[in-house]
Design a protein around this motif. Structure first.
Motif, PDB file in Angstrom:
ATOM      1  N   GLN A 134     -24.119 -24.099  20.213  1.00  0.00           N
ATOM      2  CA  GLN A 134     -24.209 -25.305  21.039  1.00  0.00           C
ATOM      3  C   GLN A 134     -24.636 -25.011  22.478  1.00  0.00           C
ATOM      4  N   GLN A 135     -25.655 -24.162  22.610  1.00  0.00           N
ATOM      5  CA  GLN A 135     -26.326 -24.013  23.895  1.00  0.00           C
ATOM      6  C   GLN A 135     -27.071 -25.317  24.212  1.00  0.00           C
ATOM      7  N   ALA A 136     -27.818 -25.306  25.336  1.00  0.00           N
ATOM      8  CA  ALA A 136     -28.663 -26.458  25.658  1.00  0.00           C
ATOM      9  C   ALA A 136     -29.693 -26.677  24.557  1.00  0.00           C
ATOM     10  N   VAL A 137     -30.206 -25.589  23.957  1.00  0.00           N
ATOM     11  CA  VAL A 137     -31.013 -25.645  22.734  1.00  0.00           C
ATOM     12  C   VAL A 137     -30.108 -25.217  21.596  1.00  0.00           C
ATOM     13  N   SER A 138     -29.866 -26.116  20.628  1.00  0.00           N
ATOM     14  CA  SER A 138     -28.884 -25.812  19.583  1.00  0.00           C
ATOM     15  C   SER A 138     -28.868 -26.933  18.552  1.00  0.00           C
ATOM     16  N   SER A 139     -27.813 -26.939  17.740  1.00  0.00           N
ATOM     17  CA  SER A 139     -27.636 -28.011  16.757  1.00  0.00           C
ATOM     18  C   SER A 139     -27.467 -29.371  17.420  1.00  0.00           C
ATOM     19  N   ALA A 140     -27.098 -29.393  18.702  1.00  0.00           N
ATOM     20  CA  ALA A 140     -26.931 -30.664  19.413  1.00  0.00           C
ATOM     21  C   ALA A 140     -28.253 -31.299  19.811  1.00  0.00           C
ATOM     22  N   SER A 141     -29.341 -30.513  19.838  1.00  0.00           N
ATOM     23  CA  SER A 141     -30.610 -31.003  20.390  1.00  0.00           C
ATOM     24  C   SER A 141     -31.158 -32.202  19.631  1.00  0.00           C
ATOM     25  N   LEU A 142     -31.313 -32.079  18.316  1.00  0.00           N
ATOM     26  CA  LEU A 142     -31.965 -33.127  17.536  1.00  0.00           C
ATOM     27  C   LEU A 142     -31.029 -34.269  17.158  1.00  0.00           C
ATOM     28  N   VAL A 143     -29.762 -34.195  17.587  1.00  0.00           N
ATOM     29  CA  VAL A 143     -28.840 -35.325  17.384  1.00  0.00           C
ATOM     30  C   VAL A 143     -28.384 -35.876  18.732  1.00  0.00           C
ATOM     31  N   ARG A 144     -29.121 -35.548  19.773  1.00  0.00           N
ATOM     32  CA  ARG A 144     -28.907 -36.086  21.127  1.00  0.00           C
ATOM     33  C   ARG A 144     -27.462 -35.928  21.608  1.00  0.00           C
ATOM     34  N   GLY A 145     -26.867 -34.772  21.277  1.00  0.00           N
ATOM     35  CA  GLY A 145     -25.529 -34.455  21.765  1.00  0.00           C
ATOM     36  C   GLY A 145     -24.396 -35.086  20.988  1.00  0.00           C
TER      37      GLY A 145
END
Length: 367
Positions: A134-145
């Motif tokens: 969960q860096q700034a680029v990670s699994s959170a990226s394409l789900v908008r956090g």
């Protein structure tokens, strides 16, 4: 803030308190330089950006945690933790303790029961199965956090590990009179989740089901207020850790004609070349179901994010990092390499159908 933090420090230093309670001050500081191109500028064009940023590898934070032995294998516990932005010295979200603020009981036999503010259950559970943690680029990226939120008014239970299995449950009250599912303005409504994990020396497997409601108590947006079904796995083979996951999001209360489902997949691996140096590569894919979009909702689209990163640890508490990423959007897609909400005040999304490249380097120190 100075008075509150000072009181905690005085408590930690007090001989009477230290005889009964163990209190730890901890934290981490993260800062570096970031590059991002193809940012939609609102005038039909796009721009690039160089910036000094904090928290690209991980949120800078300051925390206090403590335990008091109550006897019989039971302890009272507390945790206070806030996010920090080292580039301007502010705390996260305008809160004194933005990430965690809870108190509870912990038993070697029965597990841990706590109450207060905490990371939402998927944020607490997904990072360990994310190649980019969960860096700034990670699994959170394409789900908008969507998978790195926090919720207030939690009651939470963590079981002990039984034969390699453990369970965690979380329930966040809305706290609103006459509107059980609703929350205060600017807060999430009633939210909850359950997580089951299996651990072994060779692999880990985890499943999560959760419900994150908006302040009106509805599942109104696949990436901000929705139901989530997650399954992920880690496989350790010599110097490699291979990680894969699938997530389904559903927001049945979305406005008519708006996309209300999404499916998210990823596969990645980390190679621990030496005890001090590691390299990680991963691919993430999102498919948003049929329907339109608006300023706050993504339309039917898909995108693939490719990321490559490395870390180098000159000491046990300090490491250097670098990550580069590229996102390929379909015709309607506006996904960024960073996990920025669609309606953010400082958006990073490209124009529809445009690709984007981002990169950052930096340093983190833990204390």
């Amino acid at each position: 803030m100075k008075t509150t933090l000072g009181a905690v420090l005085l408590l930690a230093a007090s001989p009477a308190a230290s005889a009964q309670t163990s209190i730890t001050l901890y934290g981490r500081m993260d800062g570096g330089i970031e590059y991002l191109n193809h940012i939609a500028n609102g005038n039909g064009g796009s721009s690039s950006r160089w910036s000094a940023e904090g928290g690209d590898w991980g949120t800078s934070m300051l925390g206090f945690k403590g335990t008091e032995d109550l006897g019989g294998g039971t302890a009272a516990i507390f945790n206070l933790e806030t996010a920090l932005q080292i580039m301007n010295g502010t705390t996260g979200g305008g809160r004194l303790f933005s990430r965690r603020a809870y108190v509870g009981l912990k038993s070697e036999t029965w597990g841990q029961l706590q109450a207060g503010r905490n990371l939402f259950i998927d944020s607490d559970g997904v990072w360990a199965f994310d190649p980019f943690v969960q860096q700034a680029v990670s699994s959170a990226s394409l789900v908008r956090g969507r998978n790195w939120q926090q919720t207030s008014n939690n009651v939470e239970y963590h079981s002990p590990v039984w034969n390699g299995f453990d369970v965690q449950g979380q329930y966040a009250f809305g706290n609103q009179p006459g509107a059980f599912n609703s929350g205060a303005e600017g807060e999430f409504g009633r939210s909850d989740g359950i997580m089951l994990s299996c651990h072994s020396p060779l692999f880990d497997v985890r499943g999560i089901y959760d419900e994150l409601r908006d302040s009106s108590g509805r599942f109104s947006n696949i990436f901000t207020a929705s139901r989530e079904y997650f399954v992920g796995g880690n496989l350790r083979v010599r110097k490699f850790k291979i990680q894969a996951a699938y997530t389904h999001y559903s927001a049945p209360d979305s406005p008519p004609g708006i996309s209300d489902t999404a499916d998210h997949y990823w596969l990645g691996a980390t190679y621990q070349a030496t005890p001090r140096w590691a390299v990680t590569a991963a691919g993430f894919y999102i498919h948003v179901g049929e329907g339109g979009g608006d300023v706050a909702h993504d339309p039917a689209s898909h995108a693939t994010l490719y990321a490559l990163g490395t870390t180098c640890n000159p000491s046990a508490r300090t490491f250097l990092y670098g990550t580069v990423a590229y996102v390929d959007n379909s015709g309607n897609g506006t996904f960024s390499v960073f996990a920025t909400p669609r309606d953010a005040s400082a958006p990073t999304s490209p124009m529809s159908g445009e690709s984007q490249t981002g990169a950052y380097v930096g340093m983190m120190h833990l204390f």
